[in-house]
Design a protein around this motif. Structure first.
Motif, PDB file in Angstrom:
ATOM      1  N   ASP A 601     -13.845  -1.692  19.254  1.00  0.00           N
ATOM      2  CA  ASP A 601     -13.130  -1.197  18.075  1.00  0.00           C
ATOM      3  C   ASP A 601     -11.641  -1.280  18.367  1.00  0.00           C
ATOM      4  N   ASP A 603      -9.123  -0.245  16.758  1.00  0.00           N
ATOM      5  CA  ASP A 603      -8.378   0.942  16.361  1.00  0.00           C
ATOM      6  C   ASP A 603      -8.702   2.160  17.216  1.00  0.00           C
ATOM      7  N   ASN A 604      -9.833   2.149  17.881  1.00  0.00           N
ATOM      8  CA  ASN A 604     -10.257   3.322  18.667  1.00  0.00           C
ATOM      9  C   ASN A 604     -11.089   2.840  19.859  1.00  0.00           C
ATOM     10  N   ALA A 691      -7.538  13.219  18.009  1.00  0.00           N
ATOM     11  CA  ALA A 691      -8.002  12.669  16.725  1.00  0.00           C
ATOM     12  C   ALA A 691      -8.906  11.469  16.954  1.00  0.00           C
ATOM     13  N   LYS A 692      -8.658  10.722  18.031  1.00  0.00           N
ATOM     14  CA  LYS A 692      -9.513   9.576  18.333  1.00  0.00           C
ATOM     15  C   LYS A 692     -10.945  10.026  18.615  1.00  0.00           C
ATOM     16  N   GLU A 694     -12.354  12.718  17.367  1.00  0.00           N
ATOM     17  CA  GLU A 694     -12.954  13.128  16.097  1.00  0.00           C
ATOM     18  C   GLU A 694     -13.444  11.922  15.315  1.00  0.00           C
ATOM     19  N   THR A 695     -12.623  10.880  15.323  1.00  0.00           N
ATOM     20  CA  THR A 695     -13.018   9.679  14.584  1.00  0.00           C
ATOM     21  C   THR A 695     -14.242   9.016  15.209  1.00  0.00           C
ATOM     22  N   ALA A 696     -14.311   9.059  16.538  1.00  0.00           N
ATOM     23  CA  ALA A 696     -15.378   8.335  17.231  1.00  0.00           C
ATOM     24  C   ALA A 696     -16.685   9.109  17.263  1.00  0.00           C
ATOM     25  N   GLN A 699     -18.207  12.146  13.445  1.00  0.00           N
ATOM     26  CA  GLN A 699     -18.663  11.683  12.132  1.00  0.00           C
ATOM     27  C   GLN A 699     -20.172  11.891  12.007  1.00  0.00           C
TER      28      GLN A 699
END
Length: 926
Positions: A601, A603-604, A691-692, A694-696, A699
């Protein structure tokens, strides 16, 4: 003119000195003229006894210079050469009949024995004190040829007249064997030291005299018969010295003598322990002196095994003995190979291999000998900690008794200690000094305690007791006040057949020096191997590298894995104490290699960042008697991205906590490291924050794909929530110490933290930490905590504590006990603890949020008691009244103690921090 005078003086028995002086003059003139053979002008003697006496007088003049004669050194050496040339010339004129008639001329057997005894001694002295320069090859070879012929003639006389049952003379035979071995091992006969052309010339004209005398020694040994046992173990050393001569045929013909010695002793005593003991002792000395090689080790092994297998009674003990000797030979050869290197690093390794070998086979004297060699090496390199551990091995062999030491201490600090108690005390004092120099004060304290017990309870020496207690107190003070940088550890692999056997295809863990960078360490590591190639990869190489003839070195930094200390668990320990055990007494080390798994990914990267963690286990804990130890086992585990995130968060929290403790302990510390740490967390523009994560991982889609990770997700949320009070305390310290120039930076950090705190508390719940100082010393304390991987997968399975109603009513009977418990709590020393106070309203009494996703707090876990729909029933007043002291408080699985509150509706974001909030926080801190 002089010859008739000399003849007349000898016949009349005049003064011997006058005869010698005149003869010296004749020989010197004739030798320099090089026209006449001196032997042809020697006067005839009336009897063989006088010939013997005359020759003996000449040799005495050669070996023992008359002090009253003033001679220039060059002239003295010339005279010695003349005398030896005269002796060789006389011997060259004698044939078998001359020797036989000369022997028969002795009137008694005793006089013949004296003559042979003196002749063997004189020949041995002549061989050991060569009078000719080493490049006078012809003169040396002529002399050796005549000596060899004479020795063989006298050997026959020994066999004929001094071997039978009633006429055997042990000392005479012993002198013969020592003379023959000295002749064989002299430098002028070692042909391998000459050039090929000179070697061929010597072999063509004189042959290899070593093989001749070696065969004579072997034959004379086998002729001894039952007298062999009288030469064991005395002749083991000379025979070993002979077999170590690098000549293949000589070795093949003489190594079987060892088996004959074994068999002879075994038939009489059912063991060959005396032979074995002497061989091991002599082998150590000979190989260290430069003798022996791989060929000898292989030939010794094959020859002795072949002989032992031919005798069933010696098959098993013989095999064990051969394995013992070959193992020692291998270690001795490795030790000799690096003994003279400028870099003594590998000499230390070989020394440890040897002392461990001697310890295993119970040779205490040799074990102690190599202990002191290792200690001297360490001290020369200022490795005082390792030197102390080395001496401690000897001290542990001693008892607190008045018995004499079993083995003398080489270079012991005490002058001739008579008892084990004196020696042990002297060693302990030296060990304490070395530990002090190496900043290992914890170890020095243990030694001080043992000495103090002896002084107090055994010898009642209160003066020494006072001194040792004062020194112990100094060490305690140094632990808290003196800076001790933690050393780095490095994994080093030596791959390829070009390395010595003790390094080849092995991995070691090295303990670096203070402030030593990896680049400096690698330079020091590669200096003994200038042709070695450094591997860039940290993965284990394949067989193409390990089996190649070259040298390949792999080096990378590893992290020590601290063993769990039961006595430190859930206790407040000063950082200066706990930091020592994080980098010392460690036997496990880890290396983490990140890799991407699956589609990346962009972005992350955290979502697909897996970790391959390799754990190395060393043979012994570090530090020890070496700065490095071999790796005995290796395990590899794969860490998932979520587990990696949990570990990263836990390390971050621990780092914040450490910085807070440091600044509370020393207000003069600079705030730059703390500022960079805090800003990197609270400002998303710098590091991205969590925040990374949380995004990873937070969800709904991730939880559906990985339902087994539910517990770990809760664990990560809990760590994020517990980071908030840590950040608050760090920012408070930063605000108190920040300069006016950096005040805008601090205000920016406060603004970011306010937003971060509001988000975290609304989503993951409120965590409160009550910070106060040790009431005794004012020194900041902290709970000892760390990563508990065993609980990662069960983080979500625990039932969390819910908070009680606002005003719990304790029963009257428990009021006194509560107060006593509160006073007891106040006596404890804890950095992050919890104190009883008025409890605020529990979140369980507020209306439930409609959005079920907001309930992320561990207090609202599905494992909690309640209805099937997950709602909490109102707590019973009886239940809360039974436990008034613990309401609203818990100890997080992450290791923090404090108040936990569940997530609620997001509060309004304040534009600035309320002074009342800070005032309340400061009151709690104080």
């Amino acid at each position: 003119t002089a010859v008739p005078i000399l003849r007349e003086l000898i016949e009349k028995g005049e003064e011997e000195d006058a005869c010698i002086d005149l003869l010296s003059t004749i020989l010197e003139v004739l030798y320099q003229a090089q026209k006449v053979n001196p032997v042809s002008l020697l006067p005839p003697f009336p009897s063989p006894v006088k010939v013997k006496k005359h020759i003996q007088l000449i040799l005495e003049q050669l070996l023992h210079t008359v002090n009253r004669r003033v001679i220039v050194l060059d002239r003295e050496n010339a005279l010695r050469s003349h005398y030896v040339a005269c002796m060789a010339a006389i011997l060259s004129q004698m044939d078998q009949d001359h020797y036989s008639s000369y022997i028969r001329a002795f009137p008694s057997r005793a006089e013949l024995m004296d003559f042979l005894m003196e002749t063997f001694i004189l020949f041995k002295d002549l061989i050991g004190k060569t009078v000719y320069p080493s490049d006078w090859v012809v003169m040396n070879m002529v002399q050796n040829r005549e000596f060899l012929r004479t020795i063989n003639h006298f050997a026959a006389t020994l066999t004929e007249m001094f071997l039978s049952e009633g006429s055997f003379e042990l000392q005479l035979w012993n002198n013969y064997f020592h003379l023959a071995v000295a002749f064989l091992t002299q430098d002028s006969l070692q042909l391998e030291n000459f050039s090929q052309a000179k070697r061929n010339s010597i072999l063509a004209k004189y042959g290899d005299m070593r093989a001749t005398i070696g065969a004579s020694i072997r034959d004379m040994w086998y002729k001894l018969g039952r007298h062999k046992i009288e030469f064991i173990p005395g002749m083991v050393g000379p025979i070993l010295e002979m077999t170590l001569v690098p000549e293949l045929e000589l070795r093949k013909s003489t190594i079987p003598i060892f088996f004959d010695m074994m068999l002879c002793e075994y038939q009489l005593t059912q063991s060959f322990s005396r032979f074995e003991e002497e061989l091991l002792r002599q082998l150590d000395s000979e190989v260290e002196g430069g003798r022996g090689d791989e060929q000898y080790k292989r030939l010794f092994q094959s020859t002795l095994l072949s002989c032992c297998r031919g005798h069933p009674e010696l098959a098993k003990p013989g095999e064990n003995f051969v394995a013992l000797v070959t193992g020692l030979l291998e270690r001795l050869l490795d030790y000799r190979a690096v003994m003279n290197d400028e870099n003594k690093t590998y000499s230390m390794s070989c020394t440890v291999n040897l002392l461990n070998f001697y310890k295993e086979i119970g040779r205490q004297a040799m074990y102690i000998r190599y202990l002191y060699k290792l200690k001297d090496l360490h001290v020369s390199y200022e490795n005082y900690t390792e030197g102390a551990y080395t001496l401690l091995l000897h001290a542990r062999l001693l008892k607190w008794s008045d018995e004499a030491p079993a083995a003398p201490a080489q270079g012991s600090p005490s002058a001739c200690p008579r008892t084990q108690r004196q020696l042990k005390e002297a060693l302990y004092m030296q060990i304490i000094g070395y530990f002090d120099q190496g900043k290992m004060w914890e170890e020095a304290i243990h030694i001080c305690k043992e000495l103090a017990e002896q002084y107090e309870s055994e010898v009642f020496d209160y003066e020494m007791l006072s001194a040792i207690l004062q020194r112990e107190a100094e060490f305690y003070e140094k632990i808290l006040k003196v800076l001790r940088p933690s050393p780095d550890y490095f994994a080093v692999g030596y791959y390829g057949q070009g390395f010595p056997t003790f390094l080849r295809n092995k991995v070691f863990i090295y303990r670096g020096k203070e402030y030593e960078r990896r680049e400096d360490f690698e330079m020091r590591l590669l200096s003994p191997f200038p042709n070695a190639e450094k591997l860039q990869s940290t993965s284990p190489p394949g067989p193409d590298i390990s089996g190649s003839p070259g040298q390949y070195i792999q080096c990378f930094t590893v992290q020590p894995v601290e063993e769990a200390k039961v006595r430190f668990k859930d206790r407040s320990i000063p950082e200066q104490i706990t930091n020592f055990y994080k980098a010392n007494h460690v036997q496990k080390f880890s290396y983490s290699r990140p890799f991407q798994k699956g589609p990346k990914d962009p972005d992350n990267e955290f979502a697909t960042m897996w970790i391959e963690r390799t754990t190395f286990v060393t043979a012994y804990p570090l530090p020890g008697i070496l700065r490095w130890f071999a790796v005995t086992s290796t395990t590899t585990t794969i860490i998932s991205p979520l587990e990696n995130a949990i570990e990263t968060m836990m390390k971050t929290n621990e780092k914040i906590m450490s910085e807070i403790k440091r600044h509370q302990h020393d207000p003069a510390l600079p705030i730059n490291p703390l500022a960079m740490l805090l800003n990197g967390i609270v400002d998303p523009a710098v590091m991205g924050g969590f925040a990374k994560y949380e995004t990873a991982f937070f969800q709904e889609s991730y939880l559906q794909e990985h339902p087994e990770d539910k517990g770990n997700i809760e664990k990560l949320k809990d760590l994020i929530a517990w980071q908030t009070p840590l950040l608050a305390e760090g920012i408070r310290i930063h605000g108190r110490k920040v300069t006016e120039d950096l005040r805008p930076f601090h205000e920016r950090m406060e603004q970011c933290f306010v937003q971060l705190r509001a988000k975290v508390e609304s989503q993951y719940g409120v965590r409160e930490m009550l910070c106060f100082q040790d009431r005794r010393s004012g020194r900041p304390q902290s709970m000892a905590w760390g990563i508990d991987w065993d609980r990662l997968s069960h983080a979500g399975d625990r039932q969390a504590l819910t908070e009680p109603p606002l005003t719990p009513q304790p029963s009257p009977g428990t009021e006194g006990g509560e107060r006593r418990g509160e006073r007891k709590e106040h006596r404890s020393s804890t950095f992050f603890g919890y104190r009883r106070q008025e409890l605020r309203q529990s979140i369980s009494e507020l209306p439930e949020p409609k959005d079920e996703k907001q309930r992320f707090s561990r207090n609202m876990g599905e494992g909690s008691e309640g209805s099937s729909d997950g709602k909490q029933p109102p707590p019973s007043r009886d239940a809360t009244g039974a436990q008034p002291g613990t309401a609203g408080l818990s100890l997080s699985p992450t290791g923090f103690g404090g108040r936990m509150k569940s997530a609620s509706r997001a509060p309004p974001l304040p534009r600035k921090i309320s002074p009342a909030v800070y005032e309340t926080f400061l009151e709690q801190s104080n």
